[in-house]
Every structure is written in structure tokens, then in C-alpha cells.
Enzyme design. Structure first.
Site, PDB file in Angstrom:
ATOM      1  CB  CYS A 105       8.812  -5.346   8.119  1.00  0.00           C
ATOM      2  SG  CYS A 105      10.335  -4.716   8.871  1.00  0.00           S
TER       3      CYS A 105
ATOM      4  CD  GLU B  42      -2.710  -1.289   2.431  1.00  0.00           C
ATOM      5  OE1 GLU B  42      -3.879  -1.665   2.354  1.00  0.00           O
ATOM      6  OE2 GLU B  42      -2.150  -1.081   3.518  1.00  0.00           O
TER       7      GLU B  42
ATOM      8  CB  CYS C 283       2.009   5.491  11.246  1.00  0.00           C
ATOM      9  SG  CYS C 283       2.834   6.841  10.579  1.00  0.00           S
TER      10      CYS C 283
HETATM   11  N1  SAH Z   1      10.770   0.340   9.022  1.00  0.00           N
HETATM   12  C1  SAH Z   1      10.923   1.736   9.087  1.00  0.00           C
HETATM   13  C2  SAH Z   1       9.919   2.487   8.232  1.00  0.00           C
HETATM   14  C3  SAH Z   1       8.524   1.959   8.203  1.00  0.00           C
HETATM   15  S1  SAH Z   1       7.610   2.099   9.708  1.00  0.00           S
HETATM   16  C4  SAH Z   1      10.877   2.218  10.510  1.00  0.00           C
HETATM   17  O1  SAH Z   1      10.551   1.439  11.394  1.00  0.00           O
HETATM   18  O2  SAH Z   1      11.206   3.371  10.729  1.00  0.00           O
HETATM   19  C5  SAH Z   1       7.196   3.832   9.698  1.00  0.00           C
HETATM   20  C6  SAH Z   1       6.864   4.414  11.081  1.00  0.00           C
HETATM   21  O3  SAH Z   1       5.584   3.929  11.539  1.00  0.00           O
HETATM   22  C7  SAH Z   1       7.866   3.994  12.151  1.00  0.00           C
HETATM   23  O4  SAH Z   1       8.244   5.084  12.964  1.00  0.00           O
HETATM   24  C8  SAH Z   1       7.078   3.005  12.933  1.00  0.00           C
HETATM   25  O5  SAH Z   1       7.588   2.832  14.201  1.00  0.00           O
HETATM   26  C9  SAH Z   1       5.692   3.594  12.909  1.00  0.00           C
HETATM   27  N2  SAH Z   1       4.657   2.651  13.312  1.00  0.00           N
HETATM   28  C10 SAH Z   1       4.641   1.332  13.124  1.00  0.00           C
HETATM   29  N3  SAH Z   1       3.514   0.795  13.653  1.00  0.00           N
HETATM   30  C11 SAH Z   1       2.802   1.811  14.167  1.00  0.00           C
HETATM   31  C12 SAH Z   1       1.529   1.897  14.815  1.00  0.00           C
HETATM   32  N4  SAH Z   1       0.774   0.819  15.002  1.00  0.00           N
HETATM   33  N5  SAH Z   1       1.107   3.103  15.210  1.00  0.00           N
HETATM   34  C13 SAH Z   1       1.852   4.205  14.971  1.00  0.00           C
HETATM   35  N6  SAH Z   1       3.050   4.198  14.357  1.00  0.00           N
HETATM   36  C14 SAH Z   1       3.523   3.000  13.961  1.00  0.00           C
HETATM   37 FE1  SF4 Z   2       9.495  -3.115  10.300  1.00  0.00          FE
HETATM   38 FE2  SF4 Z   2       9.398  -0.470  10.738  1.00  0.00          FE
HETATM   39 FE3  SF4 Z   2       7.295  -2.081  11.346  1.00  0.00          FE
HETATM   40 FE4  SF4 Z   2       9.540  -2.222  12.799  1.00  0.00          FE
HETATM   41  S1  SF4 Z   2       8.160  -0.452  12.615  1.00  0.00           S
HETATM   42  S2  SF4 Z   2       8.358  -3.964  12.018  1.00  0.00           S
HETATM   43  S3  SF4 Z   2      11.095  -1.884  11.253  1.00  0.00           S
HETATM   44  S4  SF4 Z   2       8.103  -1.669   9.313  1.00  0.00           S
END
Ligand code: SAH
Ligand code: SF4
Length: 378
Positions: free
Chosen positions: A129, A109, A356
């Protein structure tokens, strides 16, 4: 079918002659090399890159400034194959989500978030991931594979087409964040190549400050990025100490906070922006208490940074709750009192599950669902 036995050299040559080169897999350098390989002048690469990305050409007939003979040759040898666009959803707040198919059973997505005169596209780099952050829906789904350059840049290619231009003829996408599914630094080469297309004046012409890569903290790859493609950097911190970060972001066991902070300082020596953005998801009762804010202030001392607090976006069986608004405000105020610019991310696209960490797509998990991050090398 030819008479060659499968597996023979002639059979392999026959099969590869049938496979066309997807031109969306190239950045400018790759395209110039390929033109040379097929006996054409390398400068054609600039022309063709413009057609592909600036004008979004879908076939070679549109490339009217190329000789007919060259167009015919491209037709034989190459193709323009973006990932398949399956559907598009629009949220009440203007957020748009695109669902793309990247092979049987795998979907990714891409989300467009308009905000005033800025339009940000959130791009994915992997199908799923492998890093298993405990609060992330993508991480819970497991990992299938890295996206190709065509699949990464194809998200921008599609979104640009679908969104069109504003009345002044400007593109609506002014910024790209690599914050969708996946850990971009674990798909390093394809991600860097796709970024170079985003920055290329013959393609999307974005500045390095307007492309932000978000990482969970793959330290050696942060150093590589700094030397080959320094773009704006966001680091997903989420905890002020190693014990809690080990639990929330398990890659911390391999690259603990001390190493991560040093890598951030090194990155800043070459970064297009003079700060790192630290992302911090606010989890009720887990990492949102006053003592966490105090420890965080000590942890980031000496690193030029801004904080982006992200209200947790729930998903089924996550086991976490979003911090109450007052607690997020109190946390932000404490950081601000120390002179750290702190913003709280607006939740956007809630009604279409585009926030996010909610980007799940559909992933056929090919990983062994045990703790295997120690095996993941950058
Ligand atoms: N893997 C990379 C980029 C993708 S995740 C990383 O972890 O930075 C993008 C952002 O979304 C990250 O900061 C991650 O921690 C956040 N994120 C993941 N799951 C989330 C959730 N359930 N609620 C809010 N932010 C979340
Ligand atoms: Fe992967 Fe980023 Fe999700 Fe962590 S927050 S599982 S590194 S996509």
C-alpha cells in the site's frame, strides 16, 4: 520462432496471439463483450460465469453444457488462471489464512474468519500500500502494484474451493470485506469489477450489504463508488482531529476530516446500509484518551454511523502499543452513551499473524519511500 524482427507489428500480433485471455479477469459485461468479439453469442457469458465462479471450474472440459466445438475454441483462446495458492494455515480459533503468489517475489494474504453463522473473507486489493499509515504493517512495506480482477476475485475463488460447503450445501463465505492489503479505492476499476462478480447471481450472489469496502478516505473515489457500485462502507478514521490524523493516516493531508465527513453524508444517500462503519484502531496513549472520545463525538455529529474499535495488532518496530482493555471499554462506553453503536473487534487469528494490519505477505517495494501521497490521484 517466426522470422519477424522483435518490435515489428507482425511480431506483436504473433506474441498477442500466444497470450490467452484469462477469463477470471472478466465480470459478466466484460465476458459478454468478449464472446461477441470472438463471434459467439453474448448469452454464453452467463453460462461460463456460472462454471467459473459458482462451480469453480478449473478447465473448459468441465463445462459440459457447452458444445465440444466451443470448448475447443475456448481452449485455444482463453485460460482460467487464478493466482497460485502457496499455502494455507489454520488458527486455533477457526480462522484460516491463504498465501497466494502474484508474480515473482510478491505475495498476498487472504483471511477467512468464521463467526457463528457468518463467515467473512478478508480480501486484498493491492500488493502493499502506498499510503504509509504509521500503525499499519502493510503501509510500512511499501507498494508494488495493483491487483488485477483475476487476482482479487481469485482470492474468493480459492477460499470457496478450500472451505467447501456446510452440511446444508451453503457456502461458508457469507460476507466479504475489502480490508486486506491495500487501499481498494486506489485500484478503483479492478476493485469495482471484482465486486460486480461477487454480487452477480451467476457467480457468488452476495448482497451489497454483505460486501464491505474499507477505505482510508479517498474522497473523490468514495463519490464515484456511490454512483457506480454502492456497497457497505467502512472508513478508517483513527483520530478525532486533523493534526493527529495527519500523523496516523497521512492521506488526511489531502482529504481532511471536514471533507471526509461530507463525503460520508453523500455516500449515505445511496448506501445499501443506513450507516457508515468507522474503524478506530486503539493506540495506547495516542488516540485513546477521554478527550479524544469527546472530540470524536463532535466530529461525527450528523453522520449516521457505528464504531468498530480495533485493538492495535503489534508488529516488529511499530513503535505503538495496544490500549489496555479497560481504556478501550471506557472509550466504547462514552460513545455508546451518545447513542453511537460501538463494537470492539475481537482479535482473531493472532497465532497465525492473520489479524488486521498484520497481513504483510511479501512485497517488492517499487515506490519511492518518501511522502508521495499528494501525487496519488483517485
Ligand atoms: N486501506 C484500507 C483497507 C485495508 S486496512 C483502509 O485503510 O481502510 C484495513 C483496516 O485495518 C483499517 O481500518 C486499518 O486501519 C486497520 N489496521 C491497519 N493496521 C492495523 C494494526 N496494526 N492493528 C489494527 N488494525 C490495523
Ligand atoms: Fe494502506 Fe489501509 Fe494500511 Fe493505511 S491502513 S497503509 S490505507 S492498507
Amino acid at each position: 520462432m517466426p522470422a519477424y524482427p522483435a518490435g515489428s507489428l507482425r511480431y506483436c500480433a504473433f506474441v498477442s496471439s500466444l497470450m490467452k485471455q484469462n477469463l477470471l479477469d472478466f465480470n459478466l459485461k466484460g465476458l459478454a463483450d468478449w464472446f461477441q468479439d470472438i463471434g459467439e453469442k453474448p448469452f454464453r457469458a452467463k453460462q461460463v460465469l456460472r462454471w467459473l465462479h459458482h462451480f469453480g471450474a478449473e478447465d473448459f472440459d468441465q463445462m459440459t453444457d457447452l458444445a465440444k466445438s466451443l470448448r475447443a475454441k475456448l481452449q485455444d483462446l482463453a485460460e482460467i488462471r487464478p493466482p497460485k495458492l502457496l499455502s494455507e494455515q489454520a488458527s486455533d480459533d477457526g480462522t484460516r489464512k491463504f498465501l497466494l503468489e502474484v508474480g515473482p517475489g510478491n505475495h498476498i494474504e487472504t483471511v477467512f474468519i468464521p463467526d457463528g453463522d457468518r463467515g467473512t473473507l478478508c480480501v486484498s486489493t493491492q500488493v502493499g500500500c502506498a499510503l504509509e499509515c504509521s500503525f499499519c504493517s502493510t503501509g510500512r512495506q511499501g507498494f508494488n502494484r495493483n491487483l488485477s480482477v483475476a487476482e482479487i476475485i481469485g482470492q474468493l475463488w480459492w477460499a470457496n474451493k478450500a472451505l467447501g460447503r456446510d452440511p446444508k450445501g451453503e457456502r461458508l463465505i457469507s460476507n466479504v470485506v475489502l480490508m486486506g492489503m491495500g487501499e481498494p479505492l486506489l485500484n478503483f476499476d479492478n476493485t469495482v469489477s471484482a465486486i460486480s462478480v461477487m454480487l452477480d447471481d451467476h457467480a457468488y450472489g452476495l448482497s451489497r450489504r454483505r460486501v464491505t469496502l474499507s477505505t482510508s478516505g479517498i474522497v473523490p473515489a468514495m463519490d464515484r463508488l456511490r454512483s457506480v457500485m454502492p456497497v457497505a462502507l467502512a472508513v478508517s478514521l483513527h483520530a478525532p482531529n486533523d493534526a493527529l490524523r495527519d500523523e496516523l493516516v497521512p492521506i488526511n493531508r489531502k482529504y481532511p476530516l471536514g471533507e471526509l465527513m461530507s463525503a460520508c453524508k453523500r455516500y449515505l444517500e445511496h448506501a445499501p446500509r443506513d450507516f457508515i462503519t468507522f474503524e478506530y484502531v486503539m493506540l495506547d496513549g495516542v488516540n485513546d484518551q477521554p478527550e479524544h472520545a469527546e472530540a470524536l463525538i463532535r466530529q461525527v455529529r450528523g453522520v449516521s454511523c457505528k464504531f468498530n474499535l480495533i485493538p492495535f495488532n503489534p508488529f516488529p518496530h511499530s513503535g505503538y502499543r495496544r490500549s489496555p482493555r479497560e481504556r478501550v471499554q471506557a472509550f466504547a462506553s462514552r460513545l455508546m452513551a451518545e447513542g453511537i453503536i460501538t463494537t470492539t473487534r475481537k482479535t482473531r487469528g493472532d497465532d497465525i499473524d492473520a489479524a488486521c494490519g498484520q497481513l504483510a505477505g511479501k512485497v517488492m517495494d517499487k515506490s519511492r519511500r518518501t511522502m508521495r501521497i499528494v501525487e496519488v490521484s483517485a
